[in-house]
Design an enzyme around this catalytic site. Structure first.
Site, PDB file in Angstrom:
ATOM      1  CG  ASN A  35      -1.697   1.226   1.461  1.00  0.00           C
ATOM      2  OD1 ASN A  35      -1.777   2.067   0.554  1.00  0.00           O
ATOM      3  ND2 ASN A  35      -2.293   1.371   2.632  1.00  0.00           N
ATOM      4  CD1 TRP A  36       3.709   1.079  -2.659  1.00  0.00           C
ATOM      5  CD2 TRP A  36       3.979   2.283  -4.532  1.00  0.00           C
ATOM      6  NE1 TRP A  36       4.626   0.439  -3.449  1.00  0.00           N
ATOM      7  CE2 TRP A  36       4.811   1.138  -4.604  1.00  0.00           C
ATOM      8  CE3 TRP A  36       3.980   3.181  -5.602  1.00  0.00           C
ATOM      9  CZ2 TRP A  36       5.635   0.879  -5.703  1.00  0.00           C
ATOM     10  CZ3 TRP A  36       4.793   2.925  -6.702  1.00  0.00           C
ATOM     11  CH2 TRP A  36       5.613   1.794  -6.744  1.00  0.00           C
ATOM     12  CE  LYS A  37      -0.126   3.259   4.772  1.00  0.00           C
ATOM     13  NZ  LYS A  37       0.045   3.367   6.206  1.00  0.00           N
TER      14      LYS A  37
ATOM     15  CG  HIS B 113      -5.732   2.033   5.347  1.00  0.00           C
ATOM     16  ND1 HIS B 113      -5.309   2.997   6.232  1.00  0.00           N
ATOM     17  CD2 HIS B 113      -4.724   1.150   5.224  1.00  0.00           C
ATOM     18  CE1 HIS B 113      -4.064   2.699   6.616  1.00  0.00           C
ATOM     19  NE2 HIS B 113      -3.689   1.585   6.018  1.00  0.00           N
TER      20      HIS B 113
ATOM     21  CD  GLU C  51      -2.744   5.570   6.829  1.00  0.00           C
ATOM     22  OE1 GLU C  51      -2.714   5.590   5.589  1.00  0.00           O
ATOM     23  OE2 GLU C  51      -1.834   5.078   7.529  1.00  0.00           O
TER      24      GLU C  51
ATOM     25  CD  GLU D 287      -3.392  -2.342   7.533  1.00  0.00           C
ATOM     26  OE1 GLU D 287      -2.295  -2.560   7.032  1.00  0.00           O
ATOM     27  OE2 GLU D 287      -4.069  -1.334   7.274  1.00  0.00           O
TER      28      GLU D 287
ATOM     29  N   GLY E 197       2.828   2.345  10.787  1.00  0.00           N
ATOM     30  CA  GLY E 197       3.845   3.391  10.620  1.00  0.00           C
ATOM     31  C   GLY E 197       4.585   3.751  11.895  1.00  0.00           C
TER      32      GLY E 197
ATOM     33  CB  SER F 137       5.378  -1.712  12.009  1.00  0.00           C
ATOM     34  OG  SER F 137       5.035  -0.355  12.261  1.00  0.00           O
TER      35      SER F 137
ATOM     36  N   GLY G  85       2.849  -1.096   4.249  1.00  0.00           N
ATOM     37  CA  GLY G  85       2.902   0.323   3.889  1.00  0.00           C
ATOM     38  C   GLY G  85       4.332   0.738   3.571  1.00  0.00           C
ATOM     39  N   GLY G  86       4.978   1.376   4.528  1.00  0.00           N
ATOM     40  CA  GLY G  86       6.311   1.966   4.323  1.00  0.00           C
ATOM     41  C   GLY G  86       7.308   1.064   3.606  1.00  0.00           C
TER      42      GLY G  86
HETATM   43  P1  PGA Z   1       3.019   0.401   7.576  1.00  0.00           P
HETATM   44  O1  PGA Z   1       1.532   0.589   7.018  1.00  0.00           O
HETATM   45  O2  PGA Z   1       3.530  -0.902   6.996  1.00  0.00           O
HETATM   46  O3  PGA Z   1       3.780   1.593   7.065  1.00  0.00           O
HETATM   47  O4  PGA Z   1       2.942   0.348   9.052  1.00  0.00           O
HETATM   48  C1  PGA Z   1       0.655  -0.505   6.898  1.00  0.00           C
HETATM   49  C2  PGA Z   1      -0.661  -0.046   6.348  1.00  0.00           C
HETATM   50  O5  PGA Z   1      -1.180   0.994   6.762  1.00  0.00           O
HETATM   51  O6  PGA Z   1      -1.227  -0.731   5.468  1.00  0.00           O
END
Ligand code: PGA
Length: 250
Positions: free
Chosen positions: A11-13, A97, A99, A167, A173, A212, A233-234
């Site tokens: 997930n590149w956000k 998600h 966010e 999640e 993050g 993470s 994500g990251g």
């Molecule tokens: P993260 O994000 O790996 O940067 O913690 C995961 C996500 O929100 O899908």
């Protein structure tokens, strides 16, 4: 490797300018030497989706959206529909998600509508759930996730392919992750609730862990019971890390 195989979705956000296409190209090339039973997907920002669709077509890496509107088309400035993702050749779309829930006030009811939109367009929704730190600390994690699961997965999900991503909001993050036991407790309950609601046929539903995930912790987390992959994500922004996570998951 369980019968369900594993899905590692990036997930590149809201990250990635055109220079990031080079990372996607590396992921596409690396996918050719993945162990059996590991599926990869990248969910880029909408601006890169067209280019990624072309770039990933000759590879085994699937394309996914990060969100979709419940409607197929219409006067919804700034939104993207599930049909538009399908038109690009996407296989997945992330819905709910944390966010999106936090930034855009998305409720379980809205998330369920988006999941239905994904079904309508022939996509597999990746439906996200997860408790806050406060909910975890007050012993409510499993109850919160079960409630979100009931509300965010529409009744029309029976016999449809969907993916659940657990999640914990406090792990996203932050570099913090739950223990394997905590992940297993939640995933076992999710598995039980899905089979109870939709029957044994829904046993093929893949349950991803997200928050993470890094090359260093992927091996442990991805081999926990009822964990069928990761939403990353990251670490998905760097091809080497993303591929290392996928390899460690086998
Ligand atoms: P993260 O994000 O790996 O940067 O913690 C995961 C996500 O929100 O899908």
């Amino acid at each position: 490797m369980g019968a369900r195989g594993k899905l590692i979705a990036g997930n590149w956000k809201m990250n990635g300018l055109r220079a990031a296409l080079a990372e996607a190209e590396k992921i596409g090339a690396g996918a050719a030497s993945m162990p059996e039973g590991i599926d990869l997907a990248i969910c880029p920002p909408a601006t890169l989706a067209g280019a990624l669709s072309d770039l990933l077509k000759p590879t085994s890496v699937a394309l996914g959206g990060q969100d979709c509107h419940p409607a197929a088309s219409g006067a919804h400035t700034g939104d993207v529909s599930a049909e538009m993702w399908a038109d690009l050749g996407a296989r997945y779309v992330i819905v709910g998600h944390s966010e999106r829930r936090a930034d855009h006030g998305e409720t379980d009811e809205i998330v369920a509508k988006k999941a239905e939109a994904a079904f309508r367009a022939g996509l597999t929704p990746i439906i996200c759930l997860g408790e806050s730190l406060e909910e975890r600390d007050s012993g409510q994690a499993v109850n919160v996730v079960e409630r979100q699961l009931r509300g965010s997965v529409p009744d029309t999900g029976a016999n449809k392919p969907f993916v659940i991503a657990y999640e914990p909001v406090w792990a996203i993050g932050t570099g913090r992750t739950p223990t394997v036991e905590q992940v297993e407790e939640v995933h076992d309950r999710i598995r039980g609730a899905i089979v109870e609601r939709f029957g044994e046929g829904q046993n093929q539903t893949r349950l991803l862990y997200g928050g993470s995930v890094k090359p260093a912790n992927a091996g442990e987390l991805m081999h926990a019971s009822n964990v069928d992959g990761a939403l990353v994500g990251g670490a998905s922004l760097k091809a080497d890390d993303f591929l290392a996570i996928a390899t460690a998951s086998a």
